[in-house]
Design an enzyme around this catalytic site. Structure first.
Site, PDB file in Angstrom:
ATOM      1  N   GLU A 175      36.428  51.488  25.375  1.00 63.63           N
ATOM      2  CA  GLU A 175      35.066  51.300  24.878  1.00 63.63           C
ATOM      3  C   GLU A 175      34.268  52.599  24.845  1.00 63.63           C
ATOM      4  OE1 GLU A 175      33.271  47.842  26.809  1.00 63.63           O
ATOM      5  OE2 GLU A 175      35.220  46.890  26.913  1.00 63.63           O
ATOM      6  N   GLU A 285      42.955  42.150  24.067  1.00 65.35           N
ATOM      7  CA  GLU A 285      42.197  41.361  25.063  1.00 65.35           C
ATOM      8  C   GLU A 285      41.694  40.057  24.466  1.00 65.35           C
ATOM      9  OE1 GLU A 285      39.065  43.523  27.025  1.00 65.35           O
ATOM     10  OE2 GLU A 285      40.188  45.399  27.054  1.00 65.35           O
TER      11      GLU A 285
HETATM   12  O1  G3I Z   1      36.863  41.291  43.637  1.00 67.61           O
HETATM   13  C1  G3I Z   1      35.430  41.352  43.861  1.00 67.61           C
HETATM   14  C2  G3I Z   1      35.046  40.436  44.963  1.00 67.61           C
HETATM   15  O2  G3I Z   1      35.635  40.838  46.175  1.00 67.61           O
HETATM   16  C3  G3I Z   1      33.512  40.419  45.068  1.00 67.61           C
HETATM   17  O3  G3I Z   1      33.125  39.483  46.033  1.00 67.61           O
HETATM   18  C4  G3I Z   1      32.879  40.071  43.739  1.00 67.61           C
HETATM   19  C5  G3I Z   1      31.363  40.136  43.784  1.00 67.61           C
HETATM   20  O4  G3I Z   1      30.809  40.413  42.544  1.00 67.61           O
HETATM   21  O5  G3I Z   1      33.327  40.981  42.777  1.00 67.61           O
HETATM   22  C6  G3I Z   1      34.725  40.976  42.595  1.00 67.61           C
HETATM   23  O6  G3I Z   1      35.044  41.937  41.623  1.00 67.61           O
HETATM   24  C7  G3I Z   1      34.769  41.585  40.286  1.00 67.61           C
HETATM   25  C8  G3I Z   1      36.047  41.671  39.502  1.00 67.61           C
HETATM   26  O7  G3I Z   1      35.790  41.444  38.136  1.00 67.61           O
HETATM   27  C9  G3I Z   1      37.103  40.675  39.952  1.00 67.61           C
HETATM   28  O8  G3I Z   1      36.666  39.382  39.693  1.00 67.61           O
HETATM   29  C10 G3I Z   1      33.743  42.544  39.743  1.00 67.61           C
HETATM   30  O9  G3I Z   1      32.503  42.337  40.392  1.00 67.61           O
HETATM   31  C11 G3I Z   1      33.579  42.334  38.261  1.00 67.61           C
HETATM   32  O10 G3I Z   1      32.741  43.363  37.730  1.00 67.61           O
HETATM   33  C12 G3I Z   1      34.904  42.407  37.585  1.00 67.61           C
HETATM   34  O11 G3I Z   1      34.726  42.114  36.227  1.00 67.61           O
HETATM   35  C13 G3I Z   1      35.739  42.558  35.338  1.00 67.61           C
HETATM   36  C14 G3I Z   1      35.095  43.413  34.262  1.00 67.61           C
HETATM   37  O12 G3I Z   1      36.056  43.763  33.266  1.00 67.61           O
HETATM   38  C15 G3I Z   1      34.546  44.716  34.843  1.00 67.61           C
HETATM   39  O13 G3I Z   1      35.569  45.503  35.349  1.00 67.61           O
HETATM   40  C16 G3I Z   1      36.423  41.332  34.737  1.00 67.61           C
HETATM   41  O14 G3I Z   1      37.165  40.660  35.749  1.00 67.61           O
HETATM   42  C17 G3I Z   1      37.357  41.766  33.623  1.00 67.61           C
HETATM   43  O15 G3I Z   1      37.855  40.631  32.949  1.00 67.61           O
HETATM   44  C18 G3I Z   1      36.599  42.622  32.622  1.00 67.61           C
HETATM   45  O16 G3I Z   1      37.521  43.038  31.638  1.00 67.61           O
HETATM   46  C19 G3I Z   1      36.951  43.756  30.548  1.00 67.61           C
HETATM   47  C20 G3I Z   1      37.965  44.810  30.115  1.00 67.61           C
HETATM   48  O17 G3I Z   1      38.327  45.598  31.223  1.00 67.61           O
HETATM   49  C21 G3I Z   1      37.396  45.664  28.983  1.00 67.61           C
HETATM   50  N1  G3I Z   1      36.959  44.836  27.868  1.00 67.61           N
HETATM   51  C22 G3I Z   1      36.045  43.747  28.218  1.00 67.61           C
HETATM   52  C23 G3I Z   1      36.633  42.878  29.314  1.00 67.61           C
HETATM   53  C24 G3I Z   1      35.737  41.717  29.627  1.00 67.61           C
HETATM   54  O18 G3I Z   1      34.505  42.154  30.141  1.00 67.61           O
END
Ligand code: G3I
Length: 401
Positions: A175, A285
């Protein structure tokens, strides 16, 4: 008296509901029947990965290794159905390298080891997510270009080097364009190293593993002629013109199913724009969140999957499809938008949804469209000839696909 061949043609003409049906019917009872794998028949019950293997197109899912041991259906379904995996989060900078000099490869290794044990490809996602919110704080705070460049180099060399020869493709930069905009994120790399930071990242990655395919991954860049698409295309062209080792473009394909219509022809035009540059294109994705709880929504979802994936796979250099998860039980959509959008291929009880069958159909079509080696055993050449025979016997009727 009519010949055996003509009588066979009569029977065939009645069975022209789809190319696959024609294939199955025409070859039944001939020595070539074995040439058309059973997985390409419309009523086959093969897994996605079995069909994908025939199509030469990896079919993938994003995975969360935290679920491997806690959800008993997760790994069995994943390894049965997919031959490619992408870490949903485990290979991201904040996960792998949360502090200067501190690396934690446990979750990322678990993904790669699962893949290796099950004959699956790995896509690496991602070396550098351009959104400042996705860059660790200690990196955002780096105030000198030399320090920042050294950190970028160390990160990419360490991560790509660790998995050299094991991760087939990397989303080097994810991105690069601002959310819904048409300009680069003015993140710390942009500010300190200039827009050339993207080229630098690709060059470092290529040096660390020359065998890996390197991708620029982006969201909402599938409508040619829009400002955002043109900005992304210009970026890609500049990288190519500068001799940067970029091998492909990742189209994320998070679709707002049912809300924003997707025109498959437009999507295909976007794909061709990149493949015309000699690049691979992967759907990296995909998910299709739907409004509404009824079966209609799931049928529309299936239609979207089949049309969009089909539009991509009709282009030879569109050569992999990855969904952002596979079961509605575990999807980032729930966490971000709330429950109920059911964006994936399996429902929350791991039952296959219409979208699953739509994806399998799109993979079957790609396999059926593949050129066959020349020679007497060319099943598709025989199909083409018999299809022509059937068309002659039913004027005005083409082979429906
Ligand atoms: O694992 C922690 C947990 O321990 C904690 O309690 C909790 C509190 O917020 O957070 C958890 O981590 C989260 C993680 O996902 C696992 O669920 C993060 O906050 C959260 O920001 C993270 O979100 C991910 C996001 O990217 C940001 O990295 C999503 O799972 C993931 O599906 C998403 O994927 C992105 C691609 O990388 C790029 N394109 C868009 C796509 C969707 O947003």
């Amino acid at each position: 008296m009519r010949s055996e061949r003509a009588r066979a043609g009569d029977g065939l003409a009645r069975r022209l509901s789809s190319f696959a049906v024609v294939a199955q019917g025409l070859l039944a009872g001939t020595s070539l029947a074995a040439s058309l794998p059973a997985c390409l028949a419309p009523d086959s019950d093969c897994s996605l990965r079995e069909v994908a293997a025939l199509a030469g197109v990896p079919v993938g899912s994003a995975v969360n290794p935290a679920l491997f041991a806690v959800d008993p259906l997760y790994v069995p379904t994943l390894v049965r159905e997919f031959d490619s995996v992408t870490s949903e989060n485990a290979h991201k900078w904040p996960s792998l390298h949360p502090a200067p000099g501190v690396y934690d490869f446990a979750a990322a290794d678990a993904v790669v080891e699962l893949a290796e044990a099950n004959g699956m490809r790995v896509r690496g996602h991602t070396l550098l997510w351009a959104n400042p919110e996705r860059i660790p704080g200690y990196v955002n705070d780096m105030a000198s270009p030399d320090v920042l460049r050294a950190e970028l180099t160390e990160h990419i060399e360490t991560v790509v080097g660790r998995y050299a020869g094991r991760i087939a493709a990397w989303d080097v930069v994810n991105e690069p364009l601002e959310n819904l905009g048409s300009t680069l994120y003015e993140n710390v790399f942009f500010q300190q190293l200039g827009p050339g930071y993207i080229a630098e990242a690709f060059r470092i990655a290529h040096a660390a593993d020359p065998s890996a395919l390197l991708f620029l991954n982006e969201v909402f860049v599938t409508v040619p002629g829009t400002e955002r698409f043109d900005a992304f295309l210009a970026l890609v062209k500049d990288l190519i013109a500068d001799g940067v080792p970029i091998h492909g473009v990742g189209l994320q394909t998070h679709l707002l199913g049912g809300l924003v219509p997707v025109d498959p022809a437009t999507f295909q035009a976007a794909v061709r724009t990149f493949t015309d540059l000699g690049l691979h294109v992967e759907i990296t994705e995909m998910d299709v969140p739907m409004l509404g709880g009824g079966a209609d929504a799931l049928d529309l979802q299936a239609e979207i999957v089949q049309e969009v994936v089909g539009a991509c796979l009709a282009v030879p250099l569109c050569d992999a499809v990855t969904f952002w998860g596979f079961t509605d039980l575990h999807t980032w959509i729930d966490g971000t938008f709330g429950p109920g959008y059911r964006p994936l291929l399996f429902d929350e009880a791991y039952e296959r949804k219409p979208a699953y069958f739509a994806l399998r159909h799109a993979l079957q079509e790609r396999a059926l469209a593949m050129p066959e080696p020349a020679g007497p055993a060319s099943a598709l050449a025989v199909l083409a000839a018999l299809g022509a025979l059937a068309r002659r016997r039913a004027p005005g009727c083409g082979v429906a696909r």
